[in-house]
Design an enzyme around this catalytic site. Structure first.
Site, PDB file in Angstrom:
ATOM      1  N   ASP A  10       0.873  -1.184   0.000  1.00 47.46           N
ATOM      2  CA  ASP A  10       0.000   0.000   0.000  1.00 47.46           C
ATOM      3  C   ASP A  10       0.909   1.232   0.000  1.00 47.46           C
ATOM      4  OD1 ASP A  10      -2.373   1.606   0.358  1.00 47.46           O
ATOM      5  OD2 ASP A  10      -1.873   1.801   2.477  1.00 47.46           O
ATOM      6  N   SER A  11       0.282   2.400  -0.173  1.00 50.91           N
ATOM      7  CA  SER A  11       1.054   3.643  -0.088  1.00 50.91           C
ATOM      8  C   SER A  11       1.503   3.916   1.352  1.00 50.91           C
ATOM      9  CB  SER A  11       0.192   4.805  -0.565  1.00 50.91           C
ATOM     10  OG  SER A  11      -0.959   4.900   0.258  1.00 50.91           O
ATOM     11  N   TYR A  42      -0.772   8.575  -2.314  1.00 54.80           N
ATOM     12  CA  TYR A  42      -0.915   8.296  -3.743  1.00 54.80           C
ATOM     13  C   TYR A  42      -2.134   9.037  -4.335  1.00 54.80           C
ATOM     14  CZ  TYR A  42       2.301   4.212  -3.884  1.00 54.80           C
ATOM     15  OH  TYR A  42       3.387   3.365  -3.862  1.00 54.80           O
ATOM     16  N   GLY A  43      -3.167   9.200  -3.512  1.00 54.60           N
ATOM     17  CA  GLY A  43      -4.471   9.666  -4.006  1.00 54.60           C
ATOM     18  C   GLY A  43      -4.461  10.904  -4.883  1.00 54.60           C
ATOM     19  N   CYS A  73      -4.286  -1.463  -1.981  1.00 56.13           N
ATOM     20  CA  CYS A  73      -4.429  -0.016  -2.158  1.00 56.13           C
ATOM     21  C   CYS A  73      -5.361   0.181  -3.338  1.00 56.13           C
ATOM     22  CB  CYS A  73      -3.055   0.592  -2.444  1.00 56.13           C
ATOM     23  SG  CYS A  73      -3.108   2.330  -2.911  1.00 56.13           S
ATOM     24  N   ASN A  74      -6.462   0.886  -3.111  1.00 57.86           N
ATOM     25  CA  ASN A  74      -7.434   1.053  -4.190  1.00 57.86           C
ATOM     26  C   ASN A  74      -6.882   1.938  -5.297  1.00 57.86           C
ATOM     27  OD1 ASN A  74      -8.722   0.662  -1.490  1.00 57.86           O
ATOM     28  ND2 ASN A  74     -10.465   0.186  -2.807  1.00 57.86           N
ATOM     29  N   GLU A 152      -3.302   9.184   8.717  1.00 58.59           N
ATOM     30  CA  GLU A 152      -1.877   8.941   9.034  1.00 58.59           C
ATOM     31  C   GLU A 152      -1.276  10.072   9.866  1.00 58.59           C
ATOM     32  OE1 GLU A 152       0.915   7.185   6.536  1.00 58.59           O
ATOM     33  OE2 GLU A 152      -0.470   5.685   5.776  1.00 58.59           O
ATOM     34  N   CYS A 184     -10.999   3.016  -0.109  1.00 55.40           N
ATOM     35  CA  CYS A 184      -9.586   3.318   0.183  1.00 55.40           C
ATOM     36  C   CYS A 184      -9.261   2.470   1.399  1.00 55.40           C
ATOM     37  CB  CYS A 184      -9.417   4.804   0.497  1.00 55.40           C
ATOM     38  SG  CYS A 184      -7.782   5.214   1.154  1.00 55.40           S
ATOM     39  N   THR A 185      -8.175   1.716   1.325  1.00 56.98           N
ATOM     40  CA  THR A 185      -7.890   0.773   2.416  1.00 56.98           C
ATOM     41  C   THR A 185      -7.577   1.486   3.733  1.00 56.98           C
ATOM     42  OG1 THR A 185      -5.637   0.613   1.529  1.00 56.98           O
ATOM     43  CG2 THR A 185      -7.163  -1.175   0.986  1.00 56.98           C
ATOM     44  N   HIS A 186      -7.295   2.793   3.669  1.00 53.04           N
ATOM     45  CA  HIS A 186      -7.110   3.544   4.919  1.00 53.04           C
ATOM     46  C   HIS A 186      -8.419   3.718   5.698  1.00 53.04           C
ATOM     47  CE1 HIS A 186      -3.176   4.663   3.394  1.00 53.04           C
ATOM     48  NE2 HIS A 186      -2.911   5.282   4.537  1.00 53.04           N
TER      49      HIS A 186
END
Ligand code: DGL
Length: 272
Positions: A10-11, A42-43, A73-74, A152, A184-186
């Protein structure tokens, strides 16, 4: 029996939501988790740039001797899943298709919302997948700039995050969606904040569990599963600051992370 580890990337921290579900589903497998925190987020980046990062990471992970790559990561799945599958020797699993299917199955009023990064919304993969599954669904995608960064930050559950989530939830509630994809995996890392913003009437769909099931199925079908009884081990790698990754990762994953390896961006791209 194949004892090689499974790679997840992932990012940053978001892919830990997928790693968690993989640990629950496949406790005997070994994992290598790479967080590209040096280039997070990344978004907001162009899809071509994200594709370049994902291919670089995919090749690096393959050189680590893994048996599968999970794109947790989407944004990277949107930008690069097909390219990764075409280029790598090992199977590559992404995160978008399982969520699209789960959302179409979950909705009762056939109105589905999406919260995701700018890159994921721009790529439009959810829209086309949902359309191919049920062309009668009304789909409401919404980009959430800054939300992954808040997650984050030092205060992922602070007032800034709560306000942002409420602001992003408002238009989707007005659109009367009964199902929202956390694309979004976050975002599942602040699941409680999202659940309170949307309330009981809205089903939140995220891919971690479905993705873990798909990983397990793919391993079983291809004869790649690890049959040993011993508990698997996890290796963590970051392109950013290892101690910061260790502390944040331990809190989100609720798992003791003893060591985080550092790889430079030059090292990531270096041939074997
Ligand atoms: N976790 C990443 C995703 O699923 C995105 C966060 C970011 O790097 O912007 O899209």
């Amino acid at each position: 029996m194949d004892g090689r580890p499974i790679a997840i990337f992932d990012s940053g921290m978001g892919g830990l939501t997928v790693l968690h579900e993989c640990l629950v589903t496949m406790p005997n497998e070994d994992f290598v988790y790479l967080g590209d925190t040096g280039r997070f987020p990344y978004g907001p980046r162009p899809l071509d740039e994200i594709r370049g990062f994902a291919l670089e990471i995919g090749r690096f992970l393959e050189r680590q001797g893994v048996k599968m790559v999970v794109v947790a990561c989407n944004s990277a799945t949107s930008a690069a899943l097909a390219d990764l599958q075409a280029e790598l020797e090992v199977p590559v699993v992404g995160v978008i298709a399982p969520e699209a299917e789960a959302a179409v199955q979950a909705t009762r009023n056939r109105r589905i919302g999406l919260l995701a990064t700018e890159a994921t919304v721009e790529a439009g993969r959810y829209a086309s997948l949902i359309r191919s599954l049920d062309a009668g669904v009304s789909f409401f995608p919404l980009a959430c700039p800054g939300l992954a960064e808040l997650i984050e930050s030092d205060t992922p559950y602070g007032a800034g995050t709560v306000d942002a989530v409420r602001a992003y939830a408002r238009p989707l509630k007005q659109d009367d969606v009964d199902t929202v994809i956390l694309g979004c995996t976050h975002y599942p890392l602040i699941r409680h904040v999202l659940e309170r913003a949307f309330g009981r009437g809205v089903t939140l769909v995220f891919s971690a569990e479905e993705t873990a099931r798909k990983v397990a199925e793919t391993l079983a079908r291809k004869g790649l599963a690890r049959t040993s009884e011993r508990e698997g081990v996890c290796r963590f790698i970051t392109t950013g600051e290892p101690e910061q990754f260790r502390l944040m990762g331990e809190r989100f994953l609720q798992f003791p992370i003893v060591e985080v390896e550092s790889v430079s961006l030059a090292g990531l791209g270096a041939p074997a």
